[in-house]
Scaffold this active site. Structure first.
Site, short mmCIF file in Angstrom:
data_model
loop_
_atom_site.label_atom_id
_atom_site.label_comp_id
_atom_site.label_asym_id
_atom_site.label_seq_id
_atom_site.Cartn_x
_atom_site.Cartn_y
_atom_site.Cartn_z
N HIS A 171 10.52 -21.93 84.17
CA HIS A 171 12.23 -21.95 83.84
C HIS A 171 12.96 -22.30 82.98
CE1 HIS A 171 12.49 -20.69 88.36
NE2 HIS A 171 12.05 -21.98 88.50
N ASP A 207 5.51 -16.71 91.13
CA ASP A 207 5.65 -17.98 92.42
C ASP A 207 7.24 -17.66 93.20
OD1 ASP A 207 6.83 -21.23 90.94
OD2 ASP A 207 8.05 -20.02 91.24
N HIS A 209 10.50 -18.69 93.36
CA HIS A 209 11.71 -18.17 92.48
C HIS A 209 11.48 -18.15 90.95
CE1 HIS A 209 11.24 -22.45 94.51
NE2 HIS A 209 12.30 -22.24 93.97
N ASP A 294 4.52 -21.59 96.09
CA ASP A 294 6.26 -22.23 96.98
C ASP A 294 6.38 -21.15 97.81
OD1 ASP A 294 6.80 -21.53 94.52
OD2 ASP A 294 7.63 -22.69 93.70
N TYR A 333 4.83 -26.86 96.64
CA TYR A 333 5.20 -28.45 96.65
C TYR A 333 4.40 -28.44 98.25
CZ TYR A 333 7.73 -26.63 92.78
OH TYR A 333 8.37 -26.42 91.16
C1 SP5 Z 1 8.70 -24.51 89.32
C2 SP5 Z 1 9.52 -24.32 90.23
O1 SP5 Z 1 9.18 -23.92 91.51
N1 SP5 Z 1 11.11 -24.60 90.58
C3 SP5 Z 1 11.59 -25.13 91.26
C4 SP5 Z 1 12.71 -25.40 90.99
C5 SP5 Z 1 14.10 -25.23 92.76
N2 SP5 Z 1 14.09 -26.29 92.51
C6 SP5 Z 1 15.73 -26.11 93.34
C7 SP5 Z 1 16.40 -26.94 94.29
C8 SP5 Z 1 17.53 -26.72 95.03
C9 SP5 Z 1 18.01 -28.05 95.64
N3 SP5 Z 1 17.10 -27.95 96.76
C10 SP5 Z 1 17.42 -28.74 97.72
C11 SP5 Z 1 16.75 -29.18 99.11
C12 SP5 Z 1 17.48 -28.82 100.36
N4 SP5 Z 1 16.38 -28.38 101.27
ZN ZN Z 2 9.21 -21.85 92.52
#
Ligand code: SP5
Ligand code: ZN
Length: 355
Positions: A171, A207, A209, A294, A333
């Protein structure tokens, strides 16, 4: 039996303890924890993998993909924050942005640079979730060095190398950090592979995302193809603003394959295979796999439903390209399964390459 590929590793990842993340203004525990990398390491050690120490790299490796302004900021961000007394007053022991200098503020004149550490964070951070602590810089620097070390090994041997990186990187853009990422490890590996092989390189990001940082870094460079399969940002998932199929880069060198929440093995693998076929058609001479696990069912950060067998099959398809290949760890995660998901993927890659 057991894994044959080198696993490049640095203990320095443990120096990065983000201490949670701030989401919609609320401090939450966060999931990008030191235990992630340790869990992967333990699983691969049990599978007989051999570990190679990260080789410190020169700043050239960093500046191939990042602005010196960003790296200069990150290197000093925590000590400047501390020197400004912010851990005592108001009592915040991590660097957190509060003000974002949106381009529209500047009416076309060159943006000014803030002097106070509290304001400066917003010049480089694009979200509030990616906190900086006392060891963040050292860990992020070790992670990018880990990825470049693996790239050097893969191009030297024409085979496969795995960079067990943490914090993740995909990211991070040339000049900004976010999404739990500070420096773009996968992009630095691609730049090194490109330099060593002289050929076109593909980054395939699996990934959950969208790999928005990698996309942005190579947007103008048709010699580095970037492809990403991820949960549809339009369905409400990070990075929300990017990752749509309409983003195709210069000369079509970027491809995004967004998938609906709930997508499982079959459609996910079809998308991965489509990116593999694209890399083959474009005659790439090197491959970076941005490996986030993930997308697995059970991961707390994504609604995709990929199985361990799905990851293994993806590994096999990617390995069948038969290219010098650097696998760079991104997200994942669920501490209970992250190690076996990575192991399955790497075993699939070895099978695919015919190792
Ligand atoms: C490297 C990677 O996988 N980064 C991912 C970052 C995404 N994080 C987003 C988090 C959004 C807020 N999380 C709240 C969880 C509510 N279930
Ligand atoms: Zn991710």
């Amino acid at each position: 039996m057991g894994l044959a590929l080198p696993v490049v590793w640095s203990d320095h990842h443990r120096l990065h303890e983000p201490g949670g993340e701030i989401w919609v203004g609320v401090h939450t525990a966060g999931t990008e924890l030191p235990a992630r990398a340790d869990a992967i390491r333990a699983e691969l050690a049990a599978a007989g993998a051999h570990f190679v120490d990260t080789e410190p790299q020169t700043d050239d490796a960093l500046h191939a993909v990042h602005d010196p302004e960003l790296t200069g900021y990150l290197a000093r961000a925590y000590e400047d924050w501390e020197a400004a007394g912010l851990p005592n007053d108001p009592g915040q022991d991590r660097v957190v942005p509060y003000l974002f200098p949106d381009p529209s503020l500047f009416s076309g004149f060159p943006p000014t640079t803030a002097t106070s550490p509290s304001a400066r964070a917003g010049q480089f951070a694009y979200d509030t979730m990616t906190l900086i602590g006392p060891g963040t810089w050292e860990a992020a620097r070790a992670a990018i060095d880990t990825a470049v070390t693996a790239a050097a090994l893969a191009s030297r041997d024409g085979g496969l190398a795995y960079a067990l990186t943490r914090p993740p990187g995909h990211h991070a853009t040339r000049s900004a950090f976010g999404g739990s990422c500070y420096l773009n490890n996968s992009a630095a590996a691609a730049a090194r592979l490109r330099r060593d092989t002289g050929g076109r390189v593909a980054v395939i990001d699996i990934d959950a995302h969208h790999g928005n940082g990698t996309q942005a870094i190579f947007w103008e460079d048709p010699e580095v193809l970037t492809g990403s399969v991820h949960v549809d940002p339009g369905a409400g998932w990070f990075p929300h603003f990017l990752g749509f199929a309409s983003e195709t880069g210069r000369e079509g060198s970027n491809r995004n394959l967004p998938l609906a929440p709930g997508t499982g093995d079959e459609a996910w693998l079809a998308a991965v295979t489509e990116l593999v076929a694209w890399a083959r058609d474009q005659r790439t001479g090197g491959l970076v796999v941005a490996l986030g696990v993930d997308a697995a069912a059970g991961d707390p950060e994504s609604p995709l439903q990929v199985s361990a067998n799905g990851y293994r099959a993806a590994g096999r398809a990617l390995g069948e390209l038969g290219l010098p290949t650097v696998v760079v760890q991104e997200g994942g995660y669920d501490l209970a399964t992250i190690g076996s998901l990575v192991r399955e993927t790497l075993e699939g890659l070895e099978e695919g390459m015919g190792a």
